[in-house]
Motif scaffolding. Structure first.
Motif, PDB file in Angstrom:
ATOM      1  N   SER A 109       0.808  -1.217   0.000  1.00 38.50           N
ATOM      2  CA  SER A 109       0.000   0.000   0.000  1.00 38.50           C
ATOM      3  C   SER A 109       0.843   1.270   0.000  1.00 38.50           C
ATOM      4  N   LEU A 110       2.141   1.158   0.321  1.00 39.82           N
ATOM      5  CA  LEU A 110       3.014   2.340   0.367  1.00 39.82           C
ATOM      6  C   LEU A 110       4.056   2.349  -0.751  1.00 39.82           C
ATOM      7  N   ALA A 111       3.970   1.416  -1.689  1.00 33.10           N
ATOM      8  CA  ALA A 111       5.022   1.279  -2.703  1.00 33.10           C
ATOM      9  C   ALA A 111       4.944   2.332  -3.797  1.00 33.10           C
ATOM     10  N   LYS A 112       3.781   2.928  -3.974  1.00 30.88           N
ATOM     11  CA  LYS A 112       3.577   3.837  -5.098  1.00 30.88           C
ATOM     12  C   LYS A 112       4.538   5.015  -5.053  1.00 30.88           C
ATOM     13  N   GLY A 113       5.166   5.309  -6.196  1.00 32.77           N
ATOM     14  CA  GLY A 113       6.064   6.449  -6.298  1.00 32.77           C
ATOM     15  C   GLY A 113       7.491   6.156  -5.889  1.00 32.77           C
ATOM     16  N   LEU A 114       7.719   5.026  -5.192  1.00 36.34           N
ATOM     17  CA  LEU A 114       9.067   4.673  -4.752  1.00 36.34           C
ATOM     18  C   LEU A 114       9.730   3.784  -5.801  1.00 36.34           C
ATOM     19  N   GLU A 115      11.066   3.727  -5.765  1.00 37.16           N
ATOM     20  CA  GLU A 115      11.770   2.796  -6.648  1.00 37.16           C
ATOM     21  C   GLU A 115      13.059   2.349  -5.986  1.00 37.16           C
ATOM     22  N   TYR A 116      13.491   1.165  -6.371  1.00 40.72           N
ATOM     23  CA  TYR A 116      14.693   0.546  -5.812  1.00 40.72           C
ATOM     24  C   TYR A 116      15.480  -0.075  -6.954  1.00 40.72           C
ATOM     25  N   ASP A 117      16.791  -0.191  -6.763  1.00 40.23           N
ATOM     26  CA  ASP A 117      17.589  -0.824  -7.806  1.00 40.23           C
ATOM     27  C   ASP A 117      17.132  -2.259  -8.036  1.00 40.23           C
ATOM     28  N   TYR A 118      16.881  -2.978  -6.944  1.00 45.61           N
ATOM     29  CA  TYR A 118      16.432  -4.372  -7.044  1.00 45.61           C
ATOM     30  C   TYR A 118      15.228  -4.575  -6.133  1.00 45.61           C
ATOM     31  N   VAL A 119      14.312  -5.423  -6.594  1.00 44.64           N
ATOM     32  CA  VAL A 119      13.094  -5.673  -5.824  1.00 44.64           C
ATOM     33  C   VAL A 119      12.832  -7.170  -5.737  1.00 44.64           C
ATOM     34  N   VAL A 120      12.440  -7.608  -4.540  1.00 48.05           N
ATOM     35  CA  VAL A 120      11.822  -8.927  -4.370  1.00 48.05           C
ATOM     36  C   VAL A 120      10.342  -8.668  -4.118  1.00 48.05           C
ATOM     37  N   LEU A 121       9.479  -9.210  -4.977  1.00 45.24           N
ATOM     38  CA  LEU A 121       8.035  -9.074  -4.794  1.00 45.24           C
ATOM     39  C   LEU A 121       7.503 -10.387  -4.244  1.00 45.24           C
ATOM     40  N   ASP A 122       6.999 -10.339  -3.028  1.00 46.70           N
ATOM     41  CA  ASP A 122       6.517 -11.533  -2.344  1.00 46.70           C
ATOM     42  C   ASP A 122       5.031 -11.762  -2.628  1.00 46.70           C
ATOM     43  N   GLU A 123       4.695 -12.934  -3.051  1.00 46.52           N
ATOM     44  CA  GLU A 123       3.324 -13.441  -3.140  1.00 46.52           C
ATOM     45  C   GLU A 123       2.342 -12.488  -3.831  1.00 46.52           C
ATOM     46  N   PRO A 124       2.393 -12.407  -5.165  1.00 48.76           N
ATOM     47  CA  PRO A 124       1.467 -11.531  -5.902  1.00 48.76           C
ATOM     48  C   PRO A 124      -0.005 -11.774  -5.590  1.00 48.76           C
TER      49      PRO A 124
END
Length: 682
Positions: free
Chosen positions: A626-641
């Motif tokens: 819910s807080l990811a919008k607008g942020l960015e990271y070099d690498y991401v792990v996305l858990d459980e879509p």
């Protein structure tokens, strides 16, 4: 210092050193100013001292930030102006203007007109530029350069599709807050950045297209081009939450701009303490633009037509203003459609004027002091209180939300019975202070407050992640720029509220800027090709008809979907990515965050919450979806879509939330799942 004539890099390093020395001298000149004899009073002294302090801060030389990043060699004087830019003259393009002791420019501000070809010139349209040189840096040290001979058709340099240094700068790993993109602004972005102050611009941009950076650089450009006007009227950047504002807060100071306020919509409308929440159905009705009509009716219903005359006693004389004349005054004020409070302040003066007319007819010669005295007369005050009583915005909204009859009276023909029941509170509330106000309630109070007293308008407002605003929230923002302009930034595909924006034309209408121009950015500079291609599988289901982002990244990064057995493998993926340079984001459904935090701690992996600044020692941020919008990271792990989708009240909102989470990575993404993936991902 002498440099070898055949060593261009050494010459450029020498110019950098001399420019840094000149910037230090400029700062020292300001620091040494003595204002003791030039200020008339302590107020002027305070204002001037603050301006000098801001100037000193703006002239700070950030050691790890390049002072200039490009060079232009013009063939002729730009614009035919021989005073600046004679034949063969070169300009170094940087974050701020730097001049030597004689006042000659050593670095030209990127916002100056002469700098524009650095971003827009091409082989097809060289804009009178013979050579464009880009510089590469490691930290603050100049380490490389790259030339494009734009006006020489025989020279193959500059014909390449993408500059290698440009790509390196775009893809450079990051730790800490968002950086400026002043060295990498693209032509289509520059066109938006430099558009005029008078017009409102709405930028539709998918993930990685740079819309947030474009909005911030537009503020910096407008402050450069219209500094005096905006210094008077003010500028404001509105973001979706505190984490986002913290992430972007260093961009403008890095460009030398320190006076731009940042806030969320909730900050703007904080008339009362928020201690409650609404269910989706109530929030949708409260956020509907029709509520503005309900509030207007409720405010102006307080006006009562007079039935008795006003009798003013002055000395031995009695002056009588009959009821019919009072009614004419009241109807005229209502017809003028001015704010309720302004009309209430005008009413005693209008009554007093009617008395003065009678005085003049009887042979007296009253002046303004007599009119003011009559306006303050107790009989006039009593009449005004009866005819046009004061309205407290919070108390008014409280009545609408707690008194069914009062709401029904003012919502008749606007909201149906079910909608009225949806927003009525179940339990009575004794006072404004004890009420459990929701965020949507505070927007209603803000609307009512504006009906009573005009909201202060700023010169320019930037509204980011706008797609999540309700119509009433757009109105609240629009009130802050009624006499100014706005830059609206967003992506319809990333709308994750039940009231998310359906079209930008509709949004601009609610904002009060129906004549705003909508621009679309579709070139993706931040998200790897495979990642944006995978995420775009969701577009037909969440935003049909929206143009997918086309990644222009030469470095494909990496992308992997892993079926795993449990949380330990999520932690292992994070540990794997920490072997790379840059920031890491672990994004998960909000409900799964506590368990993941515990697992990371058990594995000895330090992590941060969104909004906390990454460091070289702690580069992993655990991000609720819910807080990811607008942020960015070099690498991401996305858990459980699947859990991200199921965490929302409906599937479309869940898929939009997933689209946001999938597109936060700049260099690489690992998707981990034990449950089946949403079928929309193929």
């Amino acid at each position: 210092m002498s440099t070898s004539a055949d060593d261009p890099l050494a010459r450029e390093r020498s110019h950098l050193a001399e420019s840094r020395s000149a910037l230090r001298a400029m700062r020292q000149d300001v620091e040494s100013l003595d204002i003791s004899d030039v200020t008339a009073n302590w107020v002027n002294a305070e204002v001037l001292a603050r301006q000098i302090d801001e100037r000193i801060k703006a002239l700070a030389d950030l050691s790890d930030t390049p002072l200039f990043f490009g060079r232009l060699d013009y063939l002729h004087a730009p614009g035919g102006d021989q005073a600046e830019g004679a034949e063969g003259e070169r300009f170094y393009i940087g974050r701020r203007h730097v001049h030597d002791g004689g006042g000659d420019p050593m670095v030209i501000d990127w916002r100056a007109p002469v700098s524009q070809p650095f971003y827009r010139a091409s082989k097809k349209d060289p804009m009178d530029v013979g050579l464009r040189r880009r510089f590469g840096y490691t930290g603050g040290d100049l380490t490389a350069y790259e030339d494009e001979h734009l006006s020489d058709p025989a020279d193959p340099s500059g014909a390449a599709a993408t500059s290698k240094l440009l790509q390196q700068e775009i893809e450079r790993p990051r730790v800490g807050p968002m950086r400026d993109i002043v060295a990498t602004i693209q032509p289509e972005q520059d066109e938006i950045v430099r558009s005029g102050l008078s017009g409102t611009v709405c930028v539709q941009g998918g993930p990685g297209t740079g819309k947030t950076a474009v909005g911030l650089h537009r503020v910096a450009y407008l402050l450069y081009a219209h500094r005096e006007r905006l210094a008077r009227t003010g500028t404001l950047v509105i973001g979706p939450n505190k984490s986002f504002l913290h992430y972007i807060e260093q961009v403008l100071p890095a460009l030398g701009e320190l006076t731009v306020r940042q806030a969320t919509v909730d900050d703007l409308v904080a008339h009362v303490e928020v201690r409650g929440t609404d269910d989706a159905a109530a929030a949708i009705v409260k956020g509907d633009a029709r509520m503005a009509d309900v509030l207007r009716k409720a405010v102006y219903t307080h006006v009562t037509m007079p039935t008795e005359p006003v009798v003013v006693v002055r000395g031995s004389r009695r002056w009588r203003v009959p009821a019919y004349e009072l009614e004419e005054i009241v109807r005229e004020l209502l017809a003028r459609d001015i704010r309720y409070g302004a009309a209430r302040e005008a009413l005693p003066q209008r009554i007093a004027h009617a008395v003065l007319v009678q005085m003049e007819r009887s042979g007296e010669a009253p002046d303004d002091r007599v009119q003011d005295a009559v306006a303050r007369n107790s009989a006039v005050k009593a009449a005004v209180k009866e005819i046009w009583p004061p309205v407290d915005p919070a108390k008014l909204v409280l009545r609408l939300l707690t008194e069914a009859d009062f709401l029904a009276e003012h919502a008749e023909g606007i909201l149906d019975e079910d909608e009225q029941k949806t927003i009525l509170w179940a339990k009575p509330v004794r006072s404004v202070r004890s009420a459990r106000w929701s965020p949507a309630d505070t927007v209603l109070i803000d609307e009512a407050a504006d009906l009573v007293q005009r909201t202060h308008s700023l010169g320019h407002v930037v509204l980011d992640e706008a797609q999540d605003l309700s119509p009433m929230q757009y109105r609240a923002v629009g009130r802050r720029c009624t006499t100014g302009s706005a830059t609206v930034l967003g992506d319809l595909a990333q709308g994750t509220t039940p009231w998310a924006t359906r079209s930008w034309d509709e949004a601009l209408t609610h904002l009060g800027k129906a004549d705003g121009v909508v621009e679309e950015l579709t070139a993706g500079f931040r998200v790897p090709t495979d990642v944006i291609t995978y995420a775009s599988l969701l577009l037909p289901h969440i935003a049909p008809g929206l143009t997918p982002v086309a990644s222009v990244r030469e470095n494909p990064g990496f992308f992997e979907v892993r079926t795993i057995a449990g949380t330990a493998e999520v932690v292992a993926a994070c540990a794997e990515l920490l072997g790379n340079e840059g920031s890491i984001g672990l994004i998960a459904a909000d409900a799964r965050v506590p368990a993941l935090a515990q697992a990371l701690s058990a594995a000895g992996i330090g992590h941060l919450n969104p909004g906390e600044e990454t460091t070289l020692d702690t580069r992993l941020t655990l991000v609720p979806a819910s807080l990811a919008k607008g942020l960015e990271y070099d690498y991401v792990v996305l858990d459980e879509p699947r859990a991200v989708v199921d965490g929302e009240p409906d599937e479309r909102t869940g898929l939009r939330r997933l689209y946001v989470a999938l597109t936060r990575a700049v260099s690489g993404l690992i998707v981990t799942h034990t449950a089946p993936l949403p079928e929309q991902l193929g």
